[in-house]
Design a protein around this motif. Sequence first.
Motif, PDB file in Angstrom:
ATOM      1  N   LYS A 264      -5.794   8.335  54.261  1.00  0.00           N
ATOM      2  CA  LYS A 264      -4.645   8.277  52.625  1.00  0.00           C
ATOM      3  C   LYS A 264      -3.659   9.051  53.280  1.00  0.00           C
ATOM      4  CE  LYS A 264      -8.663   9.350  49.311  1.00  0.00           C
ATOM      5  NZ  LYS A 264      -9.058  10.166  48.552  1.00  0.00           N
ATOM      6  N   VAL A 265      -2.839   8.345  53.233  1.00  0.00           N
ATOM      7  CA  VAL A 265      -1.101   8.993  53.178  1.00  0.00           C
ATOM      8  C   VAL A 265      -0.530   9.225  51.974  1.00  0.00           C
ATOM      9  CG1 VAL A 265       0.827   8.379  54.915  1.00  0.00           C
ATOM     10  CG2 VAL A 265      -1.144   7.439  55.517  1.00  0.00           C
ATOM     11  N   SER A 266       0.027  10.749  51.470  1.00  0.00           N
ATOM     12  CA  SER A 266       0.375  11.749  50.472  1.00  0.00           C
ATOM     13  C   SER A 266       1.850  11.843  51.158  1.00  0.00           C
ATOM     14  CB  SER A 266      -0.504  12.213  50.411  1.00  0.00           C
ATOM     15  OG  SER A 266      -0.176  13.154  48.874  1.00  0.00           O
ATOM     16  N   GLN A 267       2.692  10.834  49.757  1.00  0.00           N
ATOM     17  CA  GLN A 267       4.197  10.557  49.901  1.00  0.00           C
ATOM     18  C   GLN A 267       4.291  11.717  48.580  1.00  0.00           C
ATOM     19  OE1 GLN A 267       5.270   7.815  50.554  1.00  0.00           O
ATOM     20  NE2 GLN A 267       5.059   7.553  53.867  1.00  0.00           N
ATOM     21  N   ALA A 268       4.760  13.336  48.959  1.00  0.00           N
ATOM     22  CA  ALA A 268       5.159  13.823  47.305  1.00  0.00           C
ATOM     23  C   ALA A 268       6.797  12.728  47.321  1.00  0.00           C
ATOM     24  CB  ALA A 268       5.779  15.276  48.181  1.00  0.00           C
ATOM     25  N   SER A 269       6.494  12.829  45.429  1.00  0.00           N
ATOM     26  CA  SER A 269       7.924  12.338  45.073  1.00  0.00           C
ATOM     27  C   SER A 269       8.870  12.840  45.002  1.00  0.00           C
ATOM     28  CB  SER A 269       6.735  11.857  43.599  1.00  0.00           C
ATOM     29  OG  SER A 269       6.629  12.708  43.071  1.00  0.00           O
ATOM     30  N   LYS A 270      10.234  12.584  44.835  1.00  0.00           N
ATOM     31  CA  LYS A 270      11.349  13.900  44.347  1.00  0.00           C
ATOM     32  C   LYS A 270      10.709  14.916  43.297  1.00  0.00           C
ATOM     33  CE  LYS A 270      14.728  10.792  46.015  1.00  0.00           C
ATOM     34  NZ  LYS A 270      15.920   9.425  46.028  1.00  0.00           N
ATOM     35  N   ARG A 271      10.389  14.885  42.453  1.00  0.00           N
ATOM     36  CA  ARG A 271      10.189  15.583  41.176  1.00  0.00           C
ATOM     37  C   ARG A 271       8.429  15.688  40.998  1.00  0.00           C
ATOM     38  NH1 ARG A 271      15.068  14.664  36.625  1.00  0.00           N
ATOM     39  NH2 ARG A 271      16.719  14.706  38.714  1.00  0.00           N
ATOM     40  N   GLY A 272       7.864  17.072  41.023  1.00  0.00           N
ATOM     41  CA  GLY A 272       6.526  16.940  40.274  1.00  0.00           C
ATOM     42  C   GLY A 272       5.469  16.871  41.262  1.00  0.00           C
ATOM     43  N   ARG A 273       4.570  16.964  40.649  1.00  0.00           N
ATOM     44  CA  ARG A 273       3.022  16.433  41.997  1.00  0.00           C
ATOM     45  C   ARG A 273       2.656  15.278  42.446  1.00  0.00           C
ATOM     46  NH1 ARG A 273      -1.140  19.093  38.138  1.00  0.00           N
ATOM     47  NH2 ARG A 273      -0.383  17.471  36.765  1.00  0.00           N
ATOM     48  N   SER A 274       2.562  15.000  43.234  1.00  0.00           N
ATOM     49  CA  SER A 274       2.389  13.790  44.465  1.00  0.00           C
ATOM     50  C   SER A 274       1.758  12.733  43.518  1.00  0.00           C
ATOM     51  CB  SER A 274       2.379  13.468  46.010  1.00  0.00           C
ATOM     52  OG  SER A 274       1.052  14.713  45.482  1.00  0.00           O
ATOM     53  N   THR A 275       1.736  11.857  43.878  1.00  0.00           N
ATOM     54  CA  THR A 275       1.119  10.655  42.722  1.00  0.00           C
ATOM     55  C   THR A 275      -0.171  10.334  43.231  1.00  0.00           C
ATOM     56  OG1 THR A 275       3.065   9.021  41.371  1.00  0.00           O
ATOM     57  CG2 THR A 275       1.230   8.316  41.564  1.00  0.00           C
ATOM     58  N   ARG A 276      -1.740  10.467  42.797  1.00  0.00           N
ATOM     59  CA  ARG A 276      -2.520   9.928  43.316  1.00  0.00           C
ATOM     60  C   ARG A 276      -3.357   9.112  43.903  1.00  0.00           C
ATOM     61  NH1 ARG A 276      -3.728  14.621  46.234  1.00  0.00           N
ATOM     62  NH2 ARG A 276      -5.920  13.954  45.976  1.00  0.00           N
ATOM     63  N   LYS A 277      -2.973   8.532  41.895  1.00  0.00           N
ATOM     64  CA  LYS A 277      -3.220   7.434  41.588  1.00  0.00           C
ATOM     65  C   LYS A 277      -2.232   6.122  40.412  1.00  0.00           C
ATOM     66  CE  LYS A 277      -5.291   9.391  37.557  1.00  0.00           C
ATOM     67  NZ  LYS A 277      -6.973   8.724  36.803  1.00  0.00           N
ATOM     68  N   ILE A 278      -2.849   4.957  40.918  1.00  0.00           N
ATOM     69  CA  ILE A 278      -2.042   3.948  40.048  1.00  0.00           C
ATOM     70  C   ILE A 278      -2.617   3.291  38.605  1.00  0.00           C
ATOM     71  CG2 ILE A 278      -1.107   1.348  40.297  1.00  0.00           C
ATOM     72  CD1 ILE A 278      -2.264   1.684  43.237  1.00  0.00           C
ATOM     73  N   ASN A 279      -1.426   4.154  37.643  1.00  0.00           N
ATOM     74  CA  ASN A 279      -1.328   3.251  36.506  1.00  0.00           C
ATOM     75  C   ASN A 279      -1.113   1.932  35.726  1.00  0.00           C
ATOM     76  OD1 ASN A 279      -1.956   3.243  33.708  1.00  0.00           O
ATOM     77  ND2 ASN A 279      -0.396   6.073  33.629  1.00  0.00           N
ATOM     78  N   MET A 280      -2.228   0.797  36.021  1.00  0.00           N
ATOM     79  CA  MET A 280      -2.069   0.446  35.606  1.00  0.00           C
ATOM     80  C   MET A 280      -1.813  -0.337  34.174  1.00  0.00           C
ATOM     81  SD  MET A 280      -4.191  -1.185  38.272  1.00  0.00           S
ATOM     82  CE  MET A 280      -4.768  -2.664  37.683  1.00  0.00           C
ATOM     83  N   GLY A 281      -1.223   0.934  33.962  1.00  0.00           N
ATOM     84  CA  GLY A 281      -0.837  -0.381  32.348  1.00  0.00           C
ATOM     85  C   GLY A 281      -1.706   0.170  30.753  1.00  0.00           C
ATOM     86  N   SER A 282      -1.435  -0.448  30.046  1.00  0.00           N
ATOM     87  CA  SER A 282      -2.109  -1.038  29.059  1.00  0.00           C
ATOM     88  C   SER A 282      -1.999  -2.228  27.889  1.00  0.00           C
ATOM     89  CB  SER A 282      -2.320   0.181  27.997  1.00  0.00           C
ATOM     90  OG  SER A 282      -0.974   0.337  27.433  1.00  0.00           O
ATOM     91  N   THR A 283      -3.196  -2.875  27.823  1.00  0.00           N
ATOM     92  CA  THR A 283      -2.135  -4.017  26.686  1.00  0.00           C
ATOM     93  C   THR A 283      -3.204  -3.943  25.403  1.00  0.00           C
ATOM     94  OG1 THR A 283      -1.426  -6.007  26.156  1.00  0.00           O
ATOM     95  CG2 THR A 283      -3.810  -5.714  28.135  1.00  0.00           C
ATOM     96  N   LEU A 284      -2.849  -4.450  24.684  1.00  0.00           N
ATOM     97  CA  LEU A 284      -3.983  -4.883  23.448  1.00  0.00           C
ATOM     98  C   LEU A 284      -3.913  -6.559  23.096  1.00  0.00           C
ATOM     99  CD1 LEU A 284      -1.696  -2.956  20.258  1.00  0.00           C
ATOM    100  CD2 LEU A 284      -3.983  -2.581  21.837  1.00  0.00           C
ATOM    101  N   SER A 285      -3.459  -7.533  24.138  1.00  0.00           N
ATOM    102  CA  SER A 285      -3.970  -8.653  24.038  1.00  0.00           C
ATOM    103  C   SER A 285      -5.046  -8.297  25.284  1.00  0.00           C
ATOM    104  CB  SER A 285      -3.033  -9.182  24.859  1.00  0.00           C
ATOM    105  OG  SER A 285      -2.971 -10.617  24.708  1.00  0.00           O
ATOM    106  N   THR A 286      -6.000  -8.972  24.439  1.00  0.00           N
ATOM    107  CA  THR A 286      -6.706  -9.761  25.518  1.00  0.00           C
ATOM    108  C   THR A 286      -6.944 -10.658  26.253  1.00  0.00           C
ATOM    109  OG1 THR A 286      -8.531 -10.452  23.758  1.00  0.00           O
ATOM    110  CG2 THR A 286      -9.251  -8.595  23.874  1.00  0.00           C
TER     111      THR A 286
END
Length: 337
Positions: A264-286
């Motif tokens: 694991k390589v943690s890189q701090a973002s410019k603002r706020g806490r570092s991102t620890r996981k990827i948000n896959m988004g959401s959809t209403l289309s099955t």
Amino acid sequence: MSKKKRFGISEALTRGLSETIHVVENNSGIFRNVVLPLSRIELDPDNPRKLAIDISDVRQGIRPDDPLYQRKQEELEKLKELAHTIKASGVINPVVVYKRGEYYRIVAGERRCLASLLASKQEIEARVFNEKPRGFELKLLQWVENTAREDLTLDERLGNVREIIREYQNQYGQTEVNASLLKNITGLSLSQTTYYLSALNAPADVQAHIQNGNIRNLDKAALIASVASPDVRKAAIEACVNGSSLKALRSMINQQKGFNKHPKVSQASKRGRSTRKINMGSTLSTDVIKTIVDSVIHHKKMDIYATRFSEIDWMDLRQVTKAFRQLIEILEVETAL
């Protein structure tokens, strides 16, 4: 504490047993229901349940010098519980036997026979076939009987399924028995047959721990069997032996694989806490999720997981959400190898 999983005969499995009996009727003559003297019934040495205790042990007592004395004593105690029920209510379901000379050999129901002897019964209701069922039908009848038992070890259950597959291939040719075919044969769910096949094809170290009773849960066995890395698999086995839950095992395996291959390589973002996981988004289309799933499982490396998604109702948002989560878990495991 995890809830104990109960192994009973499902409606599909009960229906499968009825269909199997019809198959046996067509191939081995008509059966008849009769009341037989217990003195004319003998146990089947090929029964996949492999009870150590036999009729002579019940009638004459277990010899103290018997090398299997302890195991037989434990089996005897369990039979006494069933004998008590038989004394009170009788044998609810008839045993299944076939004629063999002057005697009748048990196909299914040896525990009921032994317990009836303990209950001082002289007779037992039986379904009698005129001839011995063929190998595949015989093993399937015995396996359905044994599936109702909750005290079978995982190793015994796997042995039973292995016998079913072997006899099926002997009778119908060396057809590859995949999860879908095994589902049709046994009446089990597709997920269960997938897990059975994974455990049957497990690496030698996993099989050894199943045989000695260290791994007793089918889901855990299948999960550990899917781990290609010997080091990660060894850690998973140790965690399983120490009582880790299925969820904890899955999480540990994913973390171990990810750590070993991708530090694991943690890189701090410019603002706020570092991102620890990827948000896959959401959809209403099955359809979007179905397209992603189909695209992944048609990859050569991933097609072994196709059966896990074959019964998804792609119009049901809850099922589709669960399927997508399963896909992500599979991808995390595979990409970490």
